[in-house]
Design a protein around this motif. Structure first.
Motif, mmCIF file in Angstrom:
data_model
loop_
_atom_site.group_PDB
_atom_site.id
_atom_site.type_symbol
_atom_site.label_atom_id
_atom_site.label_comp_id
_atom_site.label_asym_id
_atom_site.label_seq_id
_atom_site.Cartn_x
_atom_site.Cartn_y
_atom_site.Cartn_z
ATOM 1 N N ILE A 185 -6.027 11.250 -10.812
ATOM 2 C CA ILE A 185 -6.519 11.430 -9.420
ATOM 3 C C ILE A 185 -6.127 10.217 -8.312
ATOM 4 N N GLU A 186 -6.645 9.277 -8.872
ATOM 5 C CA GLU A 186 -6.553 7.797 -8.063
ATOM 6 C C GLU A 186 -5.037 7.588 -7.719
ATOM 7 N N GLN A 187 -3.964 7.823 -8.868
ATOM 8 C CA GLN A 187 -2.760 7.483 -8.903
ATOM 9 C C GLN A 187 -1.949 8.739 -8.202
ATOM 10 N N ASN A 188 -2.245 9.871 -7.927
ATOM 11 C CA ASN A 188 -1.865 11.054 -7.441
ATOM 12 C C ASN A 188 -2.371 11.857 -6.340
ATOM 13 N N PHE A 189 -3.509 11.328 -5.724
ATOM 14 C CA PHE A 189 -3.992 11.928 -4.805
ATOM 15 C C PHE A 189 -3.262 12.472 -3.607
ATOM 16 N N GLN A 190 -2.272 11.746 -3.446
ATOM 17 C CA GLN A 190 -1.512 11.821 -2.121
ATOM 18 C C GLN A 190 -0.400 12.943 -2.431
ATOM 19 N N ASN A 191 -0.324 13.666 -3.476
ATOM 20 C CA ASN A 191 0.279 14.704 -3.988
ATOM 21 C C ASN A 191 -0.095 16.090 -4.156
ATOM 22 N N ASP A 192 0.597 16.911 -4.288
ATOM 23 C CA ASP A 192 0.084 18.244 -4.210
ATOM 24 C C ASP A 192 -0.350 18.489 -5.686
ATOM 25 N N ILE A 193 -1.420 18.137 -6.122
ATOM 26 C CA ILE A 193 -1.886 18.239 -7.506
ATOM 27 C C ILE A 193 -3.279 19.239 -7.489
ATOM 28 N N ARG A 229 -9.988 11.766 -1.497
ATOM 29 C CA ARG A 229 -8.981 11.974 -0.440
ATOM 30 C C ARG A 229 -9.556 11.605 0.823
ATOM 31 N N MET A 230 -10.721 12.041 1.056
ATOM 32 C CA MET A 230 -11.446 11.835 2.296
ATOM 33 C C MET A 230 -12.000 10.407 2.659
ATOM 34 N N THR A 231 -12.266 9.839 1.679
ATOM 35 C CA THR A 231 -12.364 8.234 1.532
ATOM 36 C C THR A 231 -11.399 7.386 2.018
ATOM 37 N N LYS A 232 -10.182 7.737 1.391
ATOM 38 C CA LYS A 232 -8.968 7.073 1.874
ATOM 39 C C LYS A 232 -8.381 7.386 3.227
ATOM 40 N N ALA A 233 -8.568 8.672 3.489
ATOM 41 C CA ALA A 233 -8.470 9.027 4.860
ATOM 42 C C ALA A 233 -9.216 8.176 5.979
ATOM 43 N N ALA A 234 -10.500 7.848 5.807
ATOM 44 C CA ALA A 234 -11.357 7.054 6.332
ATOM 45 C C ALA A 234 -10.848 5.802 6.790
ATOM 46 N N GLU A 235 -10.588 5.058 5.477
ATOM 47 C CA GLU A 235 -9.818 3.874 5.313
ATOM 48 C C GLU A 235 -8.681 3.839 6.386
ATOM 49 N N LEU A 236 -7.825 4.616 6.227
ATOM 50 C CA LEU A 236 -6.449 4.707 7.067
ATOM 51 C C LEU A 236 -7.243 4.936 8.602
ATOM 52 N N LEU A 237 -7.911 5.713 8.985
ATOM 53 C CA LEU A 237 -8.475 6.068 10.408
ATOM 54 C C LEU A 237 -8.739 4.642 10.830
ATOM 55 N N LYS A 238 -9.621 3.964 10.033
ATOM 56 C CA LYS A 238 -10.123 2.820 10.606
ATOM 57 C C LYS A 238 -9.216 1.520 10.789
ATOM 58 N N LEU A 239 -8.423 1.470 9.592
ATOM 59 C CA LEU A 239 -7.323 0.101 9.468
ATOM 60 C C LEU A 239 -6.124 0.263 10.062
ATOM 61 N N THR A 240 -5.523 1.529 10.340
ATOM 62 C CA THR A 240 -4.442 1.561 10.879
ATOM 63 C C THR A 240 -4.180 2.536 12.026
ATOM 64 N N THR A 241 -3.068 2.581 12.595
ATOM 65 C CA THR A 241 -2.873 3.248 13.949
ATOM 66 C C THR A 241 -1.911 4.675 13.428
ATOM 67 N N LEU A 242 -1.897 4.888 12.405
ATOM 68 C CA LEU A 242 -1.357 6.262 12.090
ATOM 69 C C LEU A 242 -1.914 7.357 12.790
ATOM 70 N N SER A 243 -1.193 8.378 13.095
ATOM 71 C CA SER A 243 -1.820 9.668 13.819
ATOM 72 C C SER A 243 -2.447 10.263 12.731
ATOM 73 N N VAL A 244 -3.381 11.391 13.168
ATOM 74 C CA VAL A 244 -4.340 11.952 12.212
ATOM 75 C C VAL A 244 -3.278 12.939 11.321
ATOM 76 N N GLY A 245 -2.372 13.229 12.068
ATOM 77 C CA GLY A 245 -1.502 14.127 11.097
ATOM 78 C C GLY A 245 -0.781 13.393 9.983
ATOM 79 N N ASP A 246 -0.333 12.170 10.257
ATOM 80 C CA ASP A 246 0.668 11.388 9.232
ATOM 81 C C ASP A 246 -0.519 11.048 8.224
#
Length: 279
Positions: A185-193, A229-246
């Motif tokens: 899961i940790e290595q493939n969470f970004q894929n459709d698994i 997935r949601m914890t990784k999303a929270a990290e990206l929301l806090k640490l990057t300027t990527l859009s919510v969709g990205d």
């Protein structure tokens, strides 16, 4: 309300992992909930008093008055509300954690959804435990290994200070499958698994994986996948300027609406609102 809140920057720990932690001086009558959590959450009350309302293992609600020197454990998926006293609001430190060894640790401490309140007769051990929690909340600039070490020290003191600690249960062979599942899961969470994919990698069927996963961690593989997935999303929301969709795409959601709905189910607010609060 004075709130000191931190997100742990790494999730590469399987047996035990720290997720969030903080120190809060609540305003009179401050309320949180009703809500559920994805991980275990322990509050230790430094001063003041308040009320915890929590569902037990049968889904029945109970109220607990919790004061200075006591604490409470919230379990994944448990519906809880907690309210600071209007006249003497509480101040507490808290940690959110999880992992393969968590159920074992809580069994040693004799915590359960039916018995969520921390009490101890040892003021010395209680004070040492509180110092570990305060240390974690005040040293977010330290390395992940440093903070994990203090998390282990906190849990050791939590177990030692339990009124009647139980002996630890030896690890089981099924833990190997769970570790394999979590690694995948940790290595493939970004894929459709799917959970079938996870079970296939482990060489077992889905129903068996689900049974041993819930027994060891207190939740299903699907719940773990969404939480990760949601914890990784929270990290990206806090640490990057990527859009919510990205960010949704980066954690395995091609449909932005599905991502926003999943995020709100976990954190209680939309990804955009969460980002605005934690910039």
């Amino acid at each position: 309300m004075n709130n000191n809140f931190h997100i742990f920057p790494s999730e590469n720990f399987i047996d035990l992992c720290l997720y969030q932690y903080g120190h809060e001086k609540c305003a009179p009558g401050h309320l949180f909930g009703p809500a559920t959590r994805n991980h275990y959450l322990f509050h230790y009350v430094l001063s003041g008093t308040g009320t915890l309302m929590a569902a037990d293992s049968k889904g029945e609600n109970h109220s607990y008055q919790i004061r200075s020197g006591q604490g409470f454990m919230i379990f994944p998926g448990q519906i809880t509300t907690y309210i600071a006293d209007v006249n003497v609001p509480w101040e507490y430190v808290w940690v959110e954690f999880d992992g393969l060894r968590t159920t074992e640790i809580l069994n040693v401490c004799d915590f359960s959804a039916d018995s969520p309140v921390y009490r101890t007769r040892s003021a010395e051990l209680r004070e040492k435990m509180a110092k570990e929690l305060l240390y974690i909340s005040e040293h977010s600039d330290q390395s992940v290994f440093h903070l994990m070490g203090h998390l282990y020290l906190f849990l050791d003191l939590l177990a030692q200070s339990a009124p009647a600690p139980k002996p630890a249960v030896n690890s089981k062979m099924s833990d190997y499958y769970i570790k394999e599942a979590i690694n995948f899961i940790e290595q493939n969470f970004q894929n459709d698994i799917s959970i079938e994919d996870v079970a296939a990698v482990c060489g077992i069927n889905r129903s068996y994986l689900g049974r041993i996963f819930r027994t060891s961690t207190g939740r299903s593989p699907q719940e773990f996948l969404i939480s990760y997935r949601m914890t990784k999303a929270a990290e990206l929301l806090k640490l990057t300027t990527l859009s919510v969709g990205d960010i949704g795409c980066a954690v395995g959601y091609e449909n932005p609406l599905h991502f926003s709905r999943a995020f709100k189910n976990v954190y209680g607010i939309s990804p955009r609102e969460w980002r605005n609060l934690h910039k």
